[in-house]
Design a protein around this motif. Structure first.
Motif, short mmCIF file in Angstrom:
data_model
loop_
_atom_site.label_atom_id
_atom_site.label_comp_id
_atom_site.label_asym_id
_atom_site.label_seq_id
_atom_site.Cartn_x
_atom_site.Cartn_y
_atom_site.Cartn_z
N SER A 174 -1.15 -2.89 -0.05
CA SER A 174 -0.13 -2.08 -0.73
C SER A 174 -0.32 -0.60 -0.40
O SER A 174 0.65 0.14 -0.15
CB SER A 174 -0.19 -2.32 -2.23
OG SER A 174 0.72 -1.49 -2.91
N SER A 175 -1.58 -0.15 -0.38
CA SER A 175 -1.87 1.25 -0.08
C SER A 175 -1.51 1.59 1.36
O SER A 175 -0.95 2.65 1.65
CB SER A 175 -3.36 1.53 -0.34
OG SER A 175 -3.69 2.86 -0.01
N ILE A 176 -1.82 0.65 2.28
CA ILE A 176 -1.50 0.89 3.69
C ILE A 176 0.01 0.96 3.88
O ILE A 176 0.55 1.83 4.61
CB ILE A 176 -2.12 -0.20 4.57
CG1 ILE A 176 -3.64 -0.07 4.57
CG2 ILE A 176 -1.59 -0.14 5.99
CD1 ILE A 176 -4.36 -1.20 5.30
N LEU A 177 0.73 0.05 3.23
CA LEU A 177 2.18 0.04 3.35
C LEU A 177 2.81 1.32 2.79
O LEU A 177 3.76 1.90 3.38
CB LEU A 177 2.77 -1.18 2.65
CG LEU A 177 2.68 -2.51 3.39
CD1 LEU A 177 3.18 -3.65 2.52
CD2 LEU A 177 3.47 -2.46 4.69
N ASP A 178 2.30 1.76 1.65
CA ASP A 178 2.83 2.98 1.06
C ASP A 178 2.64 4.18 2.00
O ASP A 178 3.55 5.02 2.19
CB ASP A 178 2.16 3.26 -0.28
CG ASP A 178 2.58 2.26 -1.35
OD1 ASP A 178 3.61 1.58 -1.16
OD2 ASP A 178 1.85 2.13 -2.38
N SER A 179 1.43 4.27 2.56
CA SER A 179 1.16 5.37 3.50
C SER A 179 1.97 5.21 4.77
O SER A 179 2.46 6.20 5.36
CB SER A 179 -0.33 5.42 3.83
OG SER A 179 -1.10 5.66 2.67
#
Length: 852
Positions: A199-204
């Motif tokens: 989720s963090s990678i996708l957001d970034s």
């Protein structure tokens, strides 16, 4: 065997998986079972076949194959030494061979010895011990799996097994439970962490500009570097490797974090298993060279992330979970060790205070019957456990009671209840012992047979109680006069014997004089003086014989000579031996002549059935009316006939004459019941198979019915050559001739021997009849004898009846066949013929008049 092979194969295909790819195998259970049931050859053969198939099909490691076969061979070698249990050889194998082997293989592949490798070794070790323990427990405690040749299970063995099973079983359950819990925890944490990281990678990633995304698609090294930083910043230390593929699935670049292994085996051939969401588990393909635990180290947990058609594979690190599992196992191992110490201490306590006490009790009571028989002292022990202490006390009490009962029983069996002197049984045993001892020590032994004079008139006049009191006083005088070197016994009735050890003729003569003087002193019975006296016959070893039968017979002969002198004297057999030999030769010669000239006659004594009053049988008794010597009784000429080997001729004569007369009686009145005739046979004749042939010939010649002829033998006939005696009795029974045991109760044979004999009935010894009274034990003994005979299907005759009271008590005890002077003295054939048709009415009337 096929079923075991299939189960073995299934266990190899489907191991029990734990955390971090660790596995539990149960395949060795079925090879051990095959070893127990079919032997080592078939068990090893089965293991080789299945393991080779596993290598060929499942690509199983060669190291696993080698370890499995070596473990089975070690257990097989152990069982060849007659050892049934395989836990110990399995334990020794993994300590000496299995563990070092895995360490050497791991070191040869460049691995280091660490807690992770030790954990794998511990799991394999506990797994192997549990499998062996399971097979041992099944073959020991499950009835259907227990070998028939196995003995009983010792309580100490059960305690050891329970202790070992508690330790190994708890360790196995600990590994199983911990592994499953750690696996679930790790998967849950990885799933959560992977989802958060993705989720963090996708957001970034969504914040990137179109140019940045385009540069990434065009494989810009700068933009790929930004992607690596993005992954690092989003995952922290959770991801240790990542691989980026374009939309066509072509490899673009790999990323490595945390300075861990840079190899990318997990993107090569292997097995992918879906776990949860986009999280997957990758395992490499088995290799023949894989060492135990190698697959576990290469297993990868990978998250698939889609980035606008491109794929990013994130391999999450398991180092943290591995360390946590190792630390958890180590910390929990302390609890397992603590539990093992507690269980071991408890087992030691139980063994020390319970099992040891029970084992000692079992050891002490193993030969308890022998200790009781020999009156050997039993050393009991103390116990602090109440139940065991009570058990020991009970055993001690019962043992002492049994010793006392056996002591009293032995006393009753070996001593006369009336006088306290040794009885006939004890006398026979003592005689055998003293003759053996005296022969070894070259000593003389004197046998003094004593028969009281005028005892019967006193007994008849004053009653049985007075007679018993007289016998008691006689016994007391004999004990006082004989001294410590002598052994005194009462053989029955008014017959006594004294055995004088380590003596001479002069010393024996002095003792005989003392005894004679003591017997001449008046006795006080019922406040009245009674004079009796006694006749003593003496024989001495070795001059008068070396064996018991000879010296006893010679003492008996000397006693009868002394009685004939009628002067209360004593006679040494040595002094009359020459004259007896001359007389015996004359009598034997004349007897042989008398048999050839048919000079012997038969007298017949009636046996009456008190229920009907009829004379149902007679006993044939030989009489010799000598023209010069007068009527010679059987007691005089039968021993001579036995000595001179004339018994076969005498018996054939008596049986022939009895059968001829019996045939006459049978033909006189065919409507009336047939009269049975009984004749006596000696033990020597009964031990000859030819006797039955002789009787069969006589029956055929005379035409007398076999079922009307009966044979009487004394218990003495069963003391020797029992097999021949039984065979002869069977031969007679096959002819239809019935056999009776005469003088039953004298003690020459046991009830166990009598029970084996094919007999029709028993005749109670006259000594029981003479002492019959409510006031002594004879009545109870006779009643029990009759009950025993009825249960065996035997008939019972009471012989020697001289008084009405004796007849009445016998009938009350259940005896219905009666013989004795009270019912009729021995008579010749013509007198019996007359009685058959006249006196039977008189006898019947006497029975009915008395109300029997």
């Amino acid at each position: 065997m096929t079923l075991l092979g299939l189960l073995y194969w299934a266990c190899l295909i489907y191991p029990f998986k734990l955390v971090l790819g660790m596995e539990l195998y149960f395949a060795s259970i079925f090879t051990f079972i095959a070893l127990k049931i079919f032997g080592w050859k078939k068990a090893v053969g089965l293991a080789v076949i299945i393991q080779l198939l596993a290598v060929a099909i499942l690509h199983e490691s060669m190291h696993s194959l080698i370890l499995s076969l070596l473990e089975l061979i070690a257990a097989s070698l152990w069982t060849l030494k007659k050892k049934r249990r395989i836990l110990l050889p399995t334990f020794l194998f993994w300590i000496v061979i299995g563990g070092p082997y895995i360490l050497l293989v791991s070191l040869s592949q460049g691995l280091h010895v660490n807690f992770y490798l030790i954990l794998i070794l511990a799991v394999l070790f506990i797994n192997a011990l549990f499998n062996a323990l399971l097979v041992d427990a099944a073959s020991t405690y499950i009835p259907y799996a227990r070998p028939k040749s196995a003995g009983r299970i010792h309580l100490s063995r059960m305690l050891v097994d329970l202790t070992v099973f508690s330790i190994i079983g708890s360790s196995f359950l600990f590994i199983l439970n911990t592994g499953l819990n750690a696996e679930r925890t790790m998967i849950s944490d990885l799933g959560t962490q992977a989802a958060s990281t993705a989720s963090s990678i996708l957001d970034s990633y969504k914040q990137w500009t179109g140019e940045q995304v385009q540069s990434l698609t065009l494989r810009s090294w700068v933009q790929l570097g930004h992607l690596q930083e993005l992954i690092r910043n989003s995952s922290g230390s959770a991801v240790n490797q990542a691989v980026f593929y374009d939309a066509k699935g072509e490899f673009i670049r790999s990323f490595h974090f945390n300075n861990e292994d840079s190899t990318l085996l997990w993107i090569g051939p292997g097995y992918w298993n879906h776990i949860t969401g986009n999280l997957h588990k990758w395992e490499p393909v088995n290799s023949l060279a894989n060492s135990p635990g190698e697959i576990l180290r290469e297993t990868a947990y990978v998250y698939k992330l889609n980035l606008d058609g491109s794929t990013l594979l994130l391999r999450f690190s398991t180092v943290k979970y591995t360390e946590e599992v190792i630390h958890y196992f180590l910390s929990q191992s302390i609890n397992v060790l603590y539990m093992a110490i507690v269980i071991g201490s408890l087992a030691l306590f139980l063994h020390r205070f319970v099992i040891r006490s029970i084992r000692l009790l079992a050891k002490i009571t193993t030969d308890l019957p022998q200790q009781i028989r020999t009156t050997k002292s039993t050393e009991w022990f103390d116990s602090h456990i109440e139940e065991i202490y009570t058990l020991i006390q009970n055993f001690s009490f019962v043992t002492e009671q049994l010793k006392q009962i056996l002591k009293e029983s032995n006393h009753h069996a070996n001593y006369d209840t009336l006088t306290g002197l040794a009885n006939r049984r004890h006398f026979n045993e003592f005689t055998q012992h003293v003759l053996e001892t005296s022969s070894a020590l070259n000593q003389c032994v004197a046998f003094m047979f004593i028969d009281l004079d005028r005892f019967k008139p006193i007994n008849d006049r004053h009653g049985h109680a007075a007679g018993d009191e007289l016998l008691v006083q006689v016994a007391d005088r004999l004990k006082k006069a004989s001294g410590s070197k002598a052994f005194a016994a009462r053989l029955g009735g008014d017959e006594f014997v004294i055995v004088y050890r380590d003596t001479s003729k002069s010393e024996t003569r002095e003792l005989a004089l003392q005894i004679s003087e003591q017997l001449r002193i008046p006795f006080i019975i019922n406040h009245q003086e009674v004079n009796i006296g006694g006749s003593i016959g003496i024989s001495m070893t070795p001059d008068d014989g070396l064996d018991a039968e000879t010296v006893i017979k010679h003492a008996d002969v000397a006693m009868y000579i002394a009685k004939e002198q009628n002067d209360h004297s004593f006679v040494f057999y040595e002094d009359i031996a020459h004259q007896l030999a001359t007389d015996n030769w004359d009598i034997a010669h004349e007897l042989q002549s008398a048999l050839g000239n048919n000079e012997l006659t038969l007298h017949y004594q009636p046996i009456v059935d008190n229920r009907t009053g009829d004379m149902v049988r007679v006993e044939a008794l030989a009489r010799w009316p000598h023209p010069i010597r007068g009527l010679i009784p059987p007691s005089d000429f039968i021993p001579i006939a036995e000595q001179e080997n004339l018994m076969d001729i005498l018996s054939a004569y008596v049986i022939r004459e009895a059968c001829i007369q019996g045939k006459r009686w049978s033909d006189m009145d065919e409507t009336s019941p047939k009269l049975k005739i009984s004749v006596n046979l000696s033990k020597k004749q009964l031990a000859q198979r030819e006797t039955a042939e002789m009787i069969e010939t006589i029956l055929i010649e005379t035409g007398f019915a076999a079922d009307l002829l009966e044979i009487e033998v004394t218990e003495e006939a069963f003391s020797e050559d029992l097999e021949l005696v039984v065979a002869s009795l069977h031969d007679l029974r096959n002819l239809g001739v019935r056999a009776w045991v005469d003088d039953f109760g004298k003690g020459y044979s046991s009830l166990a021997i009598i029970d084996l004999l094919p007999i029709h009935g028993i005749k109670l010894d006259r000594l029981f009849i003479q002492r019959l009274s409510y006031k002594n034990s004879s009545f109870s003994i006779i009643r029990h004898m009759i009950n025993l005979a009825n249960e065996q299907g035997w008939q019972v005759v009471g012989e020697g009846i001289e008084h009405e009271e004796e007849a009445r008590l016998l009938i009350e005890a259940g005896c219905y066949l009666l013989q004795g002077y009270y019912f009729g003295k021995p008579m010749n054939a013509s007198q019996i013929t007359k009685e058959l048709f006249t006196r039977e009415e008189t006898l019947r009337g006497r029975v009915r008049q008395r109300g029997y």
